[in-house]
Scaffold this motif. Sequence first.
Motif, short mmCIF file in Angstrom:
data_model
loop_
_atom_site.label_atom_id
_atom_site.label_comp_id
_atom_site.label_asym_id
_atom_site.label_seq_id
_atom_site.Cartn_x
_atom_site.Cartn_y
_atom_site.Cartn_z
N ALA A 105 51.90 7.64 -30.79
CA ALA A 105 51.06 6.62 -31.42
C ALA A 105 49.67 7.15 -31.73
O ALA A 105 49.01 6.66 -32.64
N PHE A 106 49.22 8.16 -31.01
CA PHE A 106 47.89 8.72 -31.24
C PHE A 106 47.75 9.29 -32.65
O PHE A 106 46.78 9.01 -33.36
N GLY A 107 48.71 10.06 -33.08
CA GLY A 107 48.66 10.65 -34.43
C GLY A 107 48.79 9.60 -35.51
O GLY A 107 48.09 9.64 -36.52
N PHE A 108 49.70 8.64 -35.31
CA PHE A 108 49.88 7.58 -36.30
C PHE A 108 48.61 6.75 -36.45
O PHE A 108 48.14 6.51 -37.55
N LEU A 109 48.06 6.31 -35.33
CA LEU A 109 46.86 5.48 -35.38
C LEU A 109 45.66 6.25 -35.93
O LEU A 109 44.87 5.70 -36.71
N SER A 110 45.54 7.51 -35.54
CA SER A 110 44.44 8.33 -36.07
C SER A 110 44.54 8.47 -37.59
O SER A 110 43.54 8.35 -38.30
#
Length: 95
Positions: free
Chosen positions: A45-50
């Motif tokens: 989720a970190f990459g998607f949200l970023s």
Amino acid sequence: MDDSEVIKRFAVVERKFTIVLVASFILFFSTFILEKLGFGYINPAFGFLSGIIIFTIGALKIYKCPKCGSMPKALGAQGIQMSPKSCGNCGVKLR
């Protein structure tokens, strides 16, 4: 501001927005790349949200008409228009 100056300024805006778009896609797909490299413990989720946050901030802050300051919107639909020929708000030529 005459048409040639607006076209030059919007070309700079489009270049900056292209960099933001590429960076957001890299962040968005970084989770798949990191998982393939063996870094599966990183939360995807970190990459998607970023990526989504970078794209949203770039669209709201950078991608605007140089003359009126509005974001080029897609005609008849929601969202932004990529590489518009003219501004939907003030009608100035952007290309």
